[in-house]
Enzyme design. Structure first.
Site, PDB file in Angstrom:
ATOM      1  N   LYS A 118       0.860  -1.183   0.000  1.00 57.37           N
ATOM      2  CA  LYS A 118       0.000   0.000   0.000  1.00 57.37           C
ATOM      3  C   LYS A 118       0.897   1.234   0.000  1.00 57.37           C
ATOM      4  CE  LYS A 118      -3.648   2.390   2.477  1.00 57.37           C
ATOM      5  NZ  LYS A 118      -4.660   2.335   3.538  1.00 57.37           N
TER       6      LYS A 118
ATOM      7  N   ARG B  89     -10.958   9.783   1.897  1.00 56.70           N
ATOM      8  CA  ARG B  89     -10.857  10.409   3.231  1.00 56.70           C
ATOM      9  C   ARG B  89     -12.032  11.347   3.449  1.00 56.70           C
ATOM     10  NH1 ARG B  89      -4.257  11.097   3.002  1.00 56.70           N
ATOM     11  NH2 ARG B  89      -3.877   8.864   2.894  1.00 56.70           N
TER      12      ARG B  89
ATOM     13  N   LYS C 189       1.130  10.068   5.621  1.00 55.58           N
ATOM     14  CA  LYS C 189       1.233   8.675   6.068  1.00 55.58           C
ATOM     15  C   LYS C 189       2.533   8.001   5.602  1.00 55.58           C
ATOM     16  CE  LYS C 189      -3.786   8.122   6.563  1.00 55.58           C
ATOM     17  NZ  LYS C 189      -4.953   7.215   6.464  1.00 55.58           N
TER      18      LYS C 189
ATOM     19  N   LYS D 200      -2.210  -1.447  -3.834  1.00 53.41           N
ATOM     20  CA  LYS D 200      -3.082  -0.268  -3.760  1.00 53.41           C
ATOM     21  C   LYS D 200      -2.249   0.991  -3.794  1.00 53.41           C
ATOM     22  CE  LYS D 200      -6.251   1.807  -0.543  1.00 53.41           C
ATOM     23  NZ  LYS D 200      -6.445   2.027   0.841  1.00 53.41           N
TER      24      LYS D 200
ATOM     25  N   SER E 259     -10.394   5.512  -4.635  1.00 54.16           N
ATOM     26  CA  SER E 259     -11.341   6.614  -4.797  1.00 54.16           C
ATOM     27  C   SER E 259     -10.898   7.648  -5.823  1.00 54.16           C
ATOM     28  CB  SER E 259     -11.559   7.286  -3.439  1.00 54.16           C
ATOM     29  OG  SER E 259     -10.327   7.712  -2.885  1.00 54.16           O
TER      30      SER E 259
ATOM     31  N   TYR F 243     -15.366   0.760  -6.874  1.00 56.47           N
ATOM     32  CA  TYR F 243     -16.652   1.423  -6.623  1.00 56.47           C
ATOM     33  C   TYR F 243     -17.594   1.252  -7.811  1.00 56.47           C
ATOM     34  CZ  TYR F 243     -13.843   3.335  -2.901  1.00 56.47           C
ATOM     35  OH  TYR F 243     -13.018   3.443  -1.810  1.00 56.47           O
TER      36      TYR F 243
HETATM   37  C1  PBG Z   1      -7.662   3.271   5.573  1.00 63.53           C
HETATM   38  C2  PBG Z   1      -7.924   3.145   4.121  1.00 63.53           C
HETATM   39  C3  PBG Z   1      -7.736   4.107   3.119  1.00 63.53           C
HETATM   40  C4  PBG Z   1      -8.263   3.550   1.949  1.00 63.53           C
HETATM   41  C5  PBG Z   1      -8.703   2.268   2.267  1.00 63.53           C
HETATM   42  N1  PBG Z   1      -8.467   2.033   3.606  1.00 63.53           N
HETATM   43  C6  PBG Z   1      -7.236   5.500   3.172  1.00 63.53           C
HETATM   44  C7  PBG Z   1      -5.868   5.793   3.589  1.00 63.53           C
HETATM   45  O1  PBG Z   1      -5.030   4.926   3.755  1.00 63.53           O
HETATM   46  O2  PBG Z   1      -5.620   6.985   3.788  1.00 63.53           O
HETATM   47  C8  PBG Z   1      -8.331   4.242   0.612  1.00 63.53           C
HETATM   48  C9  PBG Z   1      -9.413   3.746  -0.308  1.00 63.53           C
HETATM   49  C10 PBG Z   1      -9.701   4.642  -1.458  1.00 63.53           C
HETATM   50  O3  PBG Z   1      -9.048   5.696  -1.668  1.00 63.53           O
HETATM   51  O4  PBG Z   1     -10.627   4.305  -2.208  1.00 63.53           O
HETATM   52  N2  PBG Z   1      -6.396   3.083   5.983  1.00 63.53           N
END
Ligand code: PBG
Length: 332
Positions: free
Chosen positions: A202, A212, A225, A256, A282, A321
């Site tokens: 990730k 978010r 992060k 991801k 997203s 989605y």
């Molecule tokens: C939580 C999480 C995130 C996403 C999935 N689980 C956001 C992040 O890590 O800030 C992102 C999913 C998306 O953008 O569709 N840790």
């Protein structure tokens, strides 16, 4: 008929592209409804649906509406939904206790969906950000995201989700040692059949912006992060994370975001040969929708082509989605 030109034409690759029938016969990759995991957002309330501004067409559902959505998805043949909570800001704390509350919105949604649509696999998200006053996936102490205390919290969260009936746990937090700790705790608690799909590779990505917003974490996040999510320039590191998570007991792995990381998907599948998933996140969804709503692209065709790319890269499935729209199109 021979060629009017003075050269031999033994290879004519266009022969296998000449008709729909022959193109279909030689086609190497296919997207099917069985490849889809549908992420859904849940919130408090009853009979309520609220649009997510930055993700046109995506809603936050009250639990009863989430059940109806899951039922509709099952009717379309979608094998799994993944639940993400929109947490009431008043429930966010430094210690993130709401994350392992058996009655939190996510656990209530798991139970309600499993009761009404038992054949639907229910996946979860394991990370503290929806419950954290600091917006981070881990517990923050003295300005640092503390690894081991976070893992203790994540294990409690995993057990609460397994108790609620989740089929697939999705640790998305990127802390070290969490998969092994969760696996041991699941075994000890008699949840040996609960699967783990680790968000192993990730990346610290700007593509998560609209999400978010959807879970109400945008305002809360202090800083970035980058001390736990991966640097977008790294590829070998992704393979090390996959190897580690498999060794610690993950059943499936995820890359991801998706589209900008298809090389990682391909390397993971070809080097490990394990169930490999990608998350079309997203920001990817929002970009396609925004351009389509402006009439700049054919949204439906781009949706299908973007998802086929994941299959060609070697993915076994995709969190998207678009899942219900794809399923409807595939069954048309
Ligand atoms: C939580 C999480 C995130 C996403 C999935 N689980 C956001 C992040 O890590 O800030 C992102 C999913 C998306 O953008 O569709 N840790």
């Amino acid at each position: 008929m021979t060629s009017p030109h003075a050269f031999h034409m033994r290879q004519r690759p266009r022969r296998t592209r000449q008709s729909d029938a022959i193109r279909r016969l030689v086609c190497e990759s296919a997207l099917t409804v069985s490849d889809l995991i549908w992420p859904i957002f849940v919130r408090e309330g009853e009979n309520a649906e609220e649009p997510v501004a930055s993700m046109p067409g995506v809603m936050r559902f009250s639990v009863d509406r989430a059940v109806a959505a899951a039922q509709a998805a099952a009717d379309l043949g979608i094998p799994a939904v993944c639940i993400f909570p929109y947490t009431d800001p008043s429930l966010k704390t430094e210690a993130c206790e709401e994350a392992w509350n058996p009655e939190n919105i996510s656990n209530r949604a798991i139970r309600a969906i499993k009761a009404a649509v038992p054949q639907m696999a229910v996946m979860t998200d394991i990370a503290l950000d929806p419950y954290n006053i600091n917006g981070h996936d881990g517990i923050v102490k003295g300005g640092k995201i503390v690894n081991d205390e976070t893992v203790v919290a994540l294990v409690k969260m995993a057990l609460a989700q397994a108790e609620a009936g989740a089929d697939i746990l999705g640790p998305s937090d990127m802390m070290d040692g969490r998969i092994g700790a969760m696996r041991d705790a699941l075994e000890a608690a008699g949840h040996q059949d609960v699967t783990i799909m680790s968000y192993s590779a990730k990346y610290a990505s700007a593509y998560y912006g609209p999400f978010r917003d959807a879970v109400g974490a945008t305002g809360a996040l202090k800083g970035d992060k980058k001390t736990y999510q991966m640097d977008p320039g790294n590829s070998d590191e992704a393979l090390r994370m996959i190897a580690r998570d498999l060794e610690e007991g993950a059943d499936m792995v995820m890359v991801k975001p998706g589209q900008a990381y298809l090389d990682i998907c391909h390397r993971v599948k070809s080097e490990f040969g394990v169930p490999t998933f990608a998350y079309q996140v997203s920001g990817e969804y929002a970009m396609i929708e925004a351009a389509a709503l402006n009439g700049w692209i054919d949204g439906e065709k781009i949706m299908m082509e973007s998802l086929l790319g994941f299959k060609r890269a070697g993915c076994d499935g995709i969190l998207t989605y678009f899942a219900p729209r794809v399923a409807r199109l595939l069954s048309a």
